[in-house]
Design a protein around this motif. Sequence first.
Motif, short mmCIF file in Angstrom:
data_model
loop_
_atom_site.label_atom_id
_atom_site.label_comp_id
_atom_site.label_asym_id
_atom_site.label_seq_id
_atom_site.Cartn_x
_atom_site.Cartn_y
_atom_site.Cartn_z
N THR A 1 6.45 -5.57 -1.85
CA THR A 1 5.74 -4.21 -2.01
C THR A 1 5.00 -3.97 -3.44
O THR A 1 5.47 -4.69 -4.42
N ASN A 2 4.33 -3.13 -3.57
CA ASN A 2 3.31 -2.98 -4.60
C ASN A 2 3.47 -1.51 -5.17
O ASN A 2 3.20 -0.69 -4.36
N TYR A 3 3.83 -1.29 -6.42
CA TYR A 3 4.05 0.45 -6.84
C TYR A 3 3.19 0.51 -8.02
O TYR A 3 3.12 -0.35 -8.60
N ALA A 4 2.48 1.71 -8.14
CA ALA A 4 1.89 2.31 -9.33
C ALA A 4 3.27 2.32 -10.38
O ALA A 4 4.38 2.73 -10.00
N ASP A 5 3.02 2.13 -11.63
CA ASP A 5 3.96 2.20 -12.76
C ASP A 5 4.74 3.52 -12.70
O ASP A 5 6.02 3.72 -12.73
N SER A 6 3.76 4.57 -12.50
CA SER A 6 4.21 6.02 -12.39
C SER A 6 5.28 6.27 -11.42
O SER A 6 5.94 7.59 -11.69
N VAL A 7 5.19 5.78 -10.30
CA VAL A 7 6.31 5.87 -9.29
C VAL A 7 7.33 5.16 -9.15
O VAL A 7 8.12 5.34 -7.93
N LYS A 8 7.38 3.92 -9.66
CA LYS A 8 8.40 2.89 -9.46
C LYS A 8 9.87 3.54 -9.67
O LYS A 8 9.94 4.18 -10.80
N GLY A 9 10.95 3.27 -8.89
CA GLY A 9 12.05 3.70 -8.96
C GLY A 9 12.32 5.11 -8.29
O GLY A 9 13.39 5.76 -8.35
N ARG A 10 11.08 6.04 -7.95
CA ARG A 10 11.17 7.22 -7.50
C ARG A 10 10.66 7.05 -5.91
O ARG A 10 11.05 7.80 -4.93
N PHE A 11 9.74 6.31 -5.63
CA PHE A 11 9.02 6.23 -4.28
C PHE A 11 9.40 4.87 -3.83
O PHE A 11 9.53 3.74 -4.50
N THR A 12 9.35 4.87 -2.39
CA THR A 12 10.00 3.79 -1.48
C THR A 12 8.78 3.81 -0.35
O THR A 12 8.71 4.80 0.31
N ILE A 13 8.07 2.55 -0.34
CA ILE A 13 7.28 2.73 0.91
C ILE A 13 8.06 1.51 1.91
O ILE A 13 8.61 0.52 1.48
N SER A 14 7.77 1.76 3.16
CA SER A 14 8.34 1.09 4.35
C SER A 14 7.37 1.27 5.41
O SER A 14 6.58 2.09 5.62
N ARG A 15 7.65 0.20 6.28
CA ARG A 15 6.62 0.20 7.51
C ARG A 15 7.45 -0.52 8.65
O ARG A 15 8.54 -1.13 8.66
#
Length: 119
Positions: free
Chosen positions: A57-71
């Motif tokens: 998965t790929n995250y913007a630095d500003s959301v790493k550790g706070r947001f989680t994407i799943s599918r």
Amino acid sequence: QVQLVESGGGLVQPGGSLRLSCAASGSIVSINAMGWYRQAPGKQRELVATITSGAPTNYADSVKGRFTISRINAKNTVYLQMNNLKPEDTAVYYCNAYIVSGYKRGDYWGQGTQVTVSS
């Protein structure tokens, strides 16, 4: 026709959580990458997170550790769990997917869902 429908946005206090959902429907043959983007007033649309089968998965630095994407592939659905929300997370969030349909292959976008973080 293929469409993406988002849900789950709303108003939340700083430090709170929200979960966004996006379901793809229509004449879908396969879905490659799925992801979330956001656009704040006066700013360009930016990537939040992406998820591709068989890849990290790929995250913007500003959301790493706070947001989680799943599918859930069987449901053609992607989620974004957003924790410890900050006022700077306020934006319209858009779902995106690269879809092979019965008619074409390419990027599809949802209509957007508003997320407002404010006390």
